[in-house]
Design an enzyme around this catalytic site. Sequence first.
Site, mmCIF file in Angstrom:
data_model
loop_
_atom_site.group_PDB
_atom_site.id
_atom_site.type_symbol
_atom_site.label_atom_id
_atom_site.label_comp_id
_atom_site.label_asym_id
_atom_site.label_seq_id
_atom_site.Cartn_x
_atom_site.Cartn_y
_atom_site.Cartn_z
ATOM 1 N N HIS B 140 0.950 -1.415 0.097
ATOM 2 C CA HIS B 140 0.073 -0.125 0.443
ATOM 3 C C HIS B 140 1.111 0.905 0.010
ATOM 4 C CE1 HIS B 140 -4.874 -1.575 0.327
ATOM 5 N NE2 HIS B 140 -3.841 -1.820 1.303
ATOM 6 N N CYS B 209 0.368 1.750 -5.269
ATOM 7 C CA CYS B 209 -0.320 2.638 -6.567
ATOM 8 C C CYS B 209 -0.016 4.550 -6.590
ATOM 9 C CB CYS B 209 -1.738 2.875 -6.473
ATOM 10 S SG CYS B 209 -1.876 3.182 -4.519
ATOM 11 N N ARG B 218 0.952 2.483 -11.073
ATOM 12 C CA ARG B 218 1.939 1.810 -10.472
ATOM 13 C C ARG B 218 2.777 2.663 -10.580
ATOM 14 N NH1 ARG B 218 -2.758 0.594 -9.790
ATOM 15 N NH2 ARG B 218 -3.593 -1.031 -9.731
#
Lengths: 63, 243
Positions: B140, B209, B218
Amino acid sequence: MIYPWLWRNLPGPTGLKVMLLFALAALIVAALFLAVFPVVDSHLQFDQSHVESLALPATAVTA
Amino acid sequence: MSVDTRPQLLPPSGPPPRQRRRFSLAALLGEILITLGVIVLLFVVWQLWWTDVTSRASFEATGDALQSEWHASAGDAPKQISEPDYGEAFALMYIPAIKDAVWGVPVVEGTSRDELMRGVGHHPDAALPGEDGNFAVAGHRVTYGKPFNQIAELRPGDQVIVETESGYYTYELDNSEIVEASEGWVLQPNPQAEITSKPGDPLITIYSCHPMYSAAQRYVYFGHLVEETTKDNPPAALEDSSA
């Protein structure tokens, strides 16, 4: 309406009412944080799309 | 007799006349909308703050559990770990350049929601640490412990150290790239065949991300294995800053 009704129906003097309100708010926030939001989040899945859609192409190795 | 001494019929004291509380749809609707607004704000707080708190606690607990598990089975550690079960934490990741964020973060098999809440996620189809092929790991950028929040601050040459039951695998980062979310080639065994390395070399891809708070693209970092050491011989970068 809702909040005036709540205020009228809380027992005790003003000080106690304020304390009860804080306690009630804390309970509601705890319920949201621990039970409601995780479920909502798993349905929204903002986070899943952060990475999940970057999948191996079909031609890639399989496990 | 100008003063009236008769008792008054209506006493002036006593409670004032109560205001009649009339039901107002607009007022009720207003209160409901304000309440919903506060709940939405709380949801944002929950996402940006609370998920970090819970995931970081989970990272730590998983890391401690893995360490003691490895400690218990030390001595008969395998040369190379076997394929982990889906959802299993099987390694720990250390990135000295961003050690506040990635220091003993569990590497969990799988990259869907549940796995990424508990660490960084290893693609089940990709190579294992130290293996020939591409050790591809997702994490994340924001929320849920945000392990790769500072991925854009990494520089070529920075190290990524992966600890497993069998040893330490030190990768060195080569270059980064920003790709569209659909570009799965970055996970392939030799994603940059034209730039680096021979096919089949042990490589690493870490990605998150991009841009932050979005899932449109990405941020990908590629690297290659530079060192492989046994458990009783941890890399210098780990020895310096641990304990």
